[in-house]
Write a protein that holds these residues in place. Structure first.
Motif, short mmCIF file in Angstrom:
data_model
loop_
_atom_site.label_atom_id
_atom_site.label_comp_id
_atom_site.label_asym_id
_atom_site.label_seq_id
_atom_site.Cartn_x
_atom_site.Cartn_y
_atom_site.Cartn_z
N SER A 1 1.80 -2.55 -9.40
CA SER A 1 2.75 -1.44 -8.75
C SER A 1 4.08 -1.46 -9.34
O SER A 1 4.76 -0.56 -8.84
N THR A 2 4.40 -2.30 -10.21
CA THR A 2 5.86 -2.14 -10.93
C THR A 2 5.53 -1.66 -12.43
O THR A 2 4.39 -1.52 -12.88
N GLY A 3 6.51 -1.42 -13.12
CA GLY A 3 6.76 -0.94 -14.31
C GLY A 3 5.96 -1.73 -15.39
O GLY A 3 5.53 -2.95 -14.96
N SER A 4 5.61 -1.23 -16.53
CA SER A 4 4.69 -1.91 -17.60
C SER A 4 5.60 -2.79 -18.48
O SER A 4 5.28 -2.96 -19.53
N ALA A 5 7.09 -2.89 -18.22
CA ALA A 5 7.78 -3.68 -19.19
C ALA A 5 8.15 -4.78 -18.19
O ALA A 5 8.40 -4.95 -17.11
N GLY B 1 10.56 -7.51 -16.29
CA GLY B 1 11.80 -7.37 -15.27
C GLY B 1 11.68 -8.38 -14.48
O GLY B 1 10.86 -9.52 -14.59
N GLY C 1 7.58 -8.54 -10.58
CA GLY C 1 6.34 -7.72 -10.80
C GLY C 1 5.57 -7.87 -9.55
O GLY C 1 5.45 -8.84 -8.95
#
Length: 107
Positions: A9-13, A15, A18
């Protein structure tokens, strides 16, 4: 009875954090298969809108530190029981955890 699903549910980069969100009737049970609270309590008895600090366990080994949040139906994002597992944000850990959840526990 709803089907239990899991997704990132977090971005695909990469960070800092996650998040894997698990939703459905078995969400908290499934999360408890890979999450061990530090205080040795059970994630399954956690009330809604509460969090626990602990470890992700994969193949019997500690894989990462994590925070688990539980949201109980109907007061959740999906209206179903939801468990969120927040792990370190490297894509490898997030993808590995999702793979284990889907292949081992949600199949």
């Amino acid at each position: 009875m709803s089907k239990t699903i899991a997704a990132i549910s977090t971005g695909s980069a990469p960070g800092g954090i996650g998040v894997i969100r698990i939703s459905g009737d078995s969400a908290v049970d499934v999360a408890s298969k890979v999450f061990a609270p530090i205080d040795n309590s059970s994630l399954t008895v956690l009330k809604g809108y509460c969090a626990k600090y602990g470890n992700i366990i994969i193949d019997g080994e500690k894989a990462d530190n994590a925070v688990a949040l539980v949201f109980r139906a109907p007061k959740s994002y999906t209206g179903e029981d939801v468990a969120e597992l927040s792990v370190h944000g490297g894509m490898l850990m997030v993808q590995k955890l999702l793979l284990v959840l889907v292949i081992v526990y949600l199949e």
